[in-house]
Design a protein around this motif. Sequence first.
Motif, PDB file in Angstrom:
ATOM      1  N   GLY A 255       5.397   4.033   3.851  1.00 48.42           N
ATOM      2  CA  GLY A 255       5.122   4.742   2.606  1.00 48.42           C
ATOM      3  C   GLY A 255       5.310   3.836   1.410  1.00 48.42           C
ATOM      4  N   ASP A 256       5.461   4.470   0.256  1.00 55.65           N
ATOM      5  CA  ASP A 256       5.550   3.737  -1.000  1.00 55.65           C
ATOM      6  C   ASP A 256       6.955   3.155  -1.204  1.00 55.65           C
ATOM      7  N   ALA A 257       7.008   1.911  -1.672  1.00 57.93           N
ATOM      8  CA  ALA A 257       8.287   1.209  -1.794  1.00 57.93           C
ATOM      9  C   ALA A 257       9.247   1.905  -2.758  1.00 57.93           C
ATOM     10  N   LEU A 258       8.747   2.325  -3.919  1.00 61.32           N
ATOM     11  CA  LEU A 258       9.655   2.946  -4.897  1.00 61.32           C
ATOM     12  C   LEU A 258      10.251   4.236  -4.342  1.00 61.32           C
TER      13      LEU A 258
ATOM     14  N   THR B  52      11.321 -10.693  -0.616  1.00 65.29           N
ATOM     15  CA  THR B  52      10.071  -9.935  -0.601  1.00 65.29           C
ATOM     16  C   THR B  52       8.902 -10.702  -1.195  1.00 65.29           C
ATOM     17  N   ASP B  53       7.730 -10.259  -0.792  1.00 65.56           N
ATOM     18  CA  ASP B  53       6.467 -10.894  -1.144  1.00 65.56           C
ATOM     19  C   ASP B  53       5.544  -9.773  -1.637  1.00 65.56           C
ATOM     20  N   PRO B  54       5.720  -9.370  -2.915  1.00 59.44           N
ATOM     21  CA  PRO B  54       4.948  -8.210  -3.398  1.00 59.44           C
ATOM     22  C   PRO B  54       3.477  -8.556  -3.582  1.00 59.44           C
TER      23      PRO B  54
ATOM     24  N   PHE C 299      -5.376  -4.744   1.830  1.00 61.93           N
ATOM     25  CA  PHE C 299      -4.120  -4.012   1.622  1.00 61.93           C
ATOM     26  C   PHE C 299      -4.080  -3.442   0.209  1.00 61.93           C
ATOM     27  N   PRO C 300      -3.293  -2.383  -0.001  1.00 57.25           N
ATOM     28  CA  PRO C 300      -3.270  -1.701  -1.308  1.00 57.25           C
ATOM     29  C   PRO C 300      -2.327  -2.384  -2.302  1.00 57.25           C
ATOM     30  N   GLY C 301      -2.397  -1.923  -3.560  1.00 56.24           N
ATOM     31  CA  GLY C 301      -1.391  -2.335  -4.548  1.00 56.24           C
ATOM     32  C   GLY C 301      -1.776  -3.555  -5.352  1.00 56.24           C
TER      33      GLY C 301
ATOM     34  N   VAL D 248      -2.334 -12.350  11.177  1.00 54.62           N
ATOM     35  CA  VAL D 248      -2.628 -10.916  11.210  1.00 54.62           C
ATOM     36  C   VAL D 248      -2.666 -10.275   9.829  1.00 54.62           C
ATOM     37  N   HIS D 249      -2.285 -11.023   8.783  1.00 59.18           N
ATOM     38  CA  HIS D 249      -2.264 -10.454   7.422  1.00 59.18           C
ATOM     39  C   HIS D 249      -2.886 -11.482   6.481  1.00 59.18           C
ATOM     40  N   ILE D 250      -3.614 -10.980   5.476  1.00 56.51           N
ATOM     41  CA  ILE D 250      -4.318 -11.871   4.541  1.00 56.51           C
ATOM     42  C   ILE D 250      -3.353 -12.854   3.861  1.00 56.51           C
ATOM     43  N   THR D 251      -2.191 -12.341   3.440  1.00 53.41           N
ATOM     44  CA  THR D 251      -1.252 -13.195   2.693  1.00 53.41           C
ATOM     45  C   THR D 251       0.033 -13.441   3.499  1.00 53.41           C
ATOM     46  N   GLN D 252      -0.134 -13.600   4.800  1.00 53.86           N
ATOM     47  CA  GLN D 252       1.014 -13.784   5.701  1.00 53.86           C
ATOM     48  C   GLN D 252       1.785 -15.062   5.376  1.00 53.86           C
ATOM     49  N   LYS D 253       3.093 -14.970   5.398  1.00 56.92           N
ATOM     50  CA  LYS D 253       3.949 -16.127   5.131  1.00 56.92           C
ATOM     51  C   LYS D 253       4.355 -16.795   6.453  1.00 56.92           C
ATOM     52  N   PRO D 254       4.605 -18.108   6.433  1.00 52.11           N
ATOM     53  CA  PRO D 254       5.001 -18.777   7.678  1.00 52.11           C
ATOM     54  C   PRO D 254       6.416 -18.362   8.109  1.00 52.11           C
TER      55      PRO D 254
ATOM     56  N   GLY E 237       4.428  -5.930   4.739  1.00 50.20           N
ATOM     57  CA  GLY E 237       3.182  -6.504   5.254  1.00 50.20           C
ATOM     58  C   GLY E 237       3.206  -6.502   6.774  1.00 50.20           C
ATOM     59  N   SER E 238       2.945  -7.677   7.368  1.00 45.80           N
ATOM     60  CA  SER E 238       2.941  -7.771   8.830  1.00 45.80           C
ATOM     61  C   SER E 238       4.341  -7.996   9.395  1.00 45.80           C
ATOM     62  N   GLY E 239       5.360  -7.989   8.535  1.00 46.35           N
ATOM     63  CA  GLY E 239       6.743  -8.019   9.045  1.00 46.35           C
ATOM     64  C   GLY E 239       7.375  -9.394   9.162  1.00 46.35           C
ATOM     65  N   THR E 240       6.786 -10.398   8.503  1.00 46.05           N
ATOM     66  CA  THR E 240       7.292 -11.761   8.709  1.00 46.05           C
ATOM     67  C   THR E 240       8.769 -11.916   8.295  1.00 46.05           C
ATOM     68  N   THR E 241       9.139 -11.317   7.146  1.00 45.55           N
ATOM     69  CA  THR E 241      10.544 -11.432   6.711  1.00 45.55           C
ATOM     70  C   THR E 241      11.465 -10.814   7.764  1.00 45.55           C
TER      71      THR E 241
ATOM     72  N   VAL F  24       9.768  -1.751   4.098  1.00 45.11           N
ATOM     73  CA  VAL F  24       8.893  -0.656   3.668  1.00 45.11           C
ATOM     74  C   VAL F  24       7.465  -1.199   3.649  1.00 45.11           C
ATOM     75  N   GLU F  25       6.524  -0.415   4.176  1.00 44.54           N
ATOM     76  CA  GLU F  25       5.116  -0.824   4.117  1.00 44.54           C
ATOM     77  C   GLU F  25       4.233   0.400   3.920  1.00 44.54           C
ATOM     78  N   LEU F  26       3.338   0.298   2.923  1.00 47.55           N
ATOM     79  CA  LEU F  26       2.467   1.417   2.560  1.00 47.55           C
ATOM     80  C   LEU F  26       1.255   1.550   3.478  1.00 47.55           C
TER      81      LEU F  26
HETATM   82  C1  LIG Z   1       1.724  -9.823  -0.040  1.00 49.82           C
HETATM   83  S1  LIG Z   1       1.741  -8.636   1.223  1.00 49.82           S
HETATM   84  C2  LIG Z   1       3.165  -9.069   2.210  1.00 49.82           C
HETATM   85  C3  LIG Z   1       2.820  -9.988   3.357  1.00 49.82           C
HETATM   86  C4  LIG Z   1       4.026 -10.356   4.191  1.00 49.82           C
HETATM   87  N1  LIG Z   1       4.899 -11.262   3.514  1.00 49.82           N
HETATM   88  C5  LIG Z   1       3.610 -10.968   5.528  1.00 49.82           C
HETATM   89  O1  LIG Z   1       3.989 -12.113   5.832  1.00 49.82           O
HETATM   90  O2  LIG Z   1       2.888 -10.283   6.263  1.00 49.82           O
HETATM   91  C6  LIG Z   1       2.257  -7.211   0.367  1.00 49.82           C
HETATM   92  C7  LIG Z   1       2.277  -5.935   1.187  1.00 49.82           C
HETATM   93  O3  LIG Z   1       2.765  -4.874   0.360  1.00 49.82           O
HETATM   94  C8  LIG Z   1       2.122  -3.677   0.752  1.00 49.82           C
HETATM   95  N2  LIG Z   1       2.196  -2.733  -0.366  1.00 49.82           N
HETATM   96  C9  LIG Z   1       1.406  -2.647  -1.461  1.00 49.82           C
HETATM   97  N3  LIG Z   1       1.818  -1.671  -2.287  1.00 49.82           N
HETATM   98  C10 LIG Z   1       2.910  -1.119  -1.714  1.00 49.82           C
HETATM   99  C11 LIG Z   1       3.793  -0.069  -2.078  1.00 49.82           C
HETATM  100  N4  LIG Z   1       3.641   0.614  -3.224  1.00 49.82           N
HETATM  101  N5  LIG Z   1       4.811   0.237  -1.255  1.00 49.82           N
HETATM  102  C12 LIG Z   1       4.993  -0.461  -0.081  1.00 49.82           C
HETATM  103  N6  LIG Z   1       4.178  -1.454   0.330  1.00 49.82           N
HETATM  104  C13 LIG Z   1       3.149  -1.777  -0.476  1.00 49.82           C
HETATM  105  C14 LIG Z   1       0.696  -4.101   1.089  1.00 49.82           C
HETATM  106  O4  LIG Z   1       0.097  -3.180   1.976  1.00 49.82           O
HETATM  107  C15 LIG Z   1       0.923  -5.494   1.695  1.00 49.82           C
HETATM  108  O5  LIG Z   1       0.919  -5.425   3.097  1.00 49.82           O
END
Ligand SMILES: C[S@@+](CC[C@H](N)C(=O)[O-])C[C@H]1O[C@@H](n2cnc3c(N)ncnc32)[C@H](O)[C@@H]1O
Length: 249
Positions: free
Chosen positions: A8-11, A27-29, A62-64, A172-178, A201-205, A219-221
Motif C-alpha cells: 500500500g501507500d508509504a505514508l 530508501t530509494d524513493p 511503477f507509480p509515484g 526485475v525493476h526499472i530502477t533496481q539497486k545493486p 520496489g523489488s526488495g533489494t534493501t 512498504v510497496e504500493l
Molecule cells: C525507485 S523504486 C525502488 C527500487 C528499489 N530500490 C529496488 O532495488 O527494487 C521506488 C518504488 O516505490 C514505489 N512507490 C511509489 N509510490 C509509493 C507510495 N506512495 N508508497 C509506497 N511505495 C511507492 C514504486 O512502486 C517503486 O517500486
Amino acid sequence: MPYTLHRGDALTALAGIPDNSVDAVITDPPYNSGGRTSGERTGRSARAKYTSGDAEHDLANFPGENRDQRSYGFWLTLLLTESYRATVESGAALVFTDWRQLPTTTDALQAAGWTWRGIASWHKPVSRPQKGRLKQSCEYIVWGTKGPVDPDRSPVYLPGLYTASQPRKDRVHITQKPVEVMRELVRICPPGGTVLDPFTGSGTTGVAALREGRGFVGVELSEHYADIAEKRLRGALAQDDFALAGPEE
Ligand SMILES: C[S@@+](CC[C@H](N)C(=O)[O-])C[C@H]1O[C@@H](n2cnc3c(N)ncnc32)[C@H](O)[C@@H]1O
C-alpha cells in the motif's frame, strides 16, 4: 520472520509503525526527476523517464513519478518526518536521489528533523557518455541521523563511494539497486537491528538487510513489485537458513 512487507501507500503504512521501532531508514524513493520541464516530469511514466529507447528489458512501470517540484519536496518531507518518528535515537537515514533532486532531498531530510551528515555517491561505470556534456554517472545517497551519531551502536567504517553497475542479468525493476551496494549500506544499522524501506520496489534493501543479519520492514504500493519483493525476501531468508544450517552431510 525477520521481515514485514506492507502493501500500500508509504505514508499510510508508516502511520502504523510504532515510534522508535526501527534502527535505520534506507530508501530509494521515486525521484520525480528525469525531465527538463515540468511537463516532462509530471506527464511521463517512470518507464518513459528511466528506460532508454534501446533498453532490452520490458519491465513494469511503477507509480509515484508525477509530482511537480514543489509537491515532491513537501511529500518527501512528510515521508521522512514519519520515518524519523519511527526511528530510534542516533538511528540513520540513507536516501537515494539523483543530481536534479539532490537539493530538494537534503532540504527535505533536514526539514523532517534529521541532522544531515553528508552525501555518498553510487558510481555507475557503464553510464552513457553525452556529447558536449559531463557524463551523469552517479546517483547519490543523502544521509543523516536522528540526533547525535553514536559510533558504538554501529562501529563501521563505510565508504563514501560505491562503484557497481545496475543489475542487468536477472533485473526485475526499472530502477533496481545493486545488492552489493545495499549490503554495504545496511551495515549502518547495528547487527540484529531493523531496517525500514518505505519504497521497497523489488526488495533489494530487504534482501541486503536479511543477508547481513538485519531485520526488515518494507512498504510497496505496486502489487506487481510487492509480489516480486516478497519472492526475493523469501529467497534471501531461505539462503540464510541454508547458510545457518550448513550443507547436508
Ligand atoms: C525507485 S523504486 C525502488 C527500487 C528499489 N530500490 C529496488 O532495488 O527494487 C521506488 C518504488 O516505490 C514505489 N512507490 C511509489 N509510490 C509509493 C507510495 N506512495 N508508497 C509506497 N511505495 C511507492 C514504486 O512502486 C517503486 O517500486
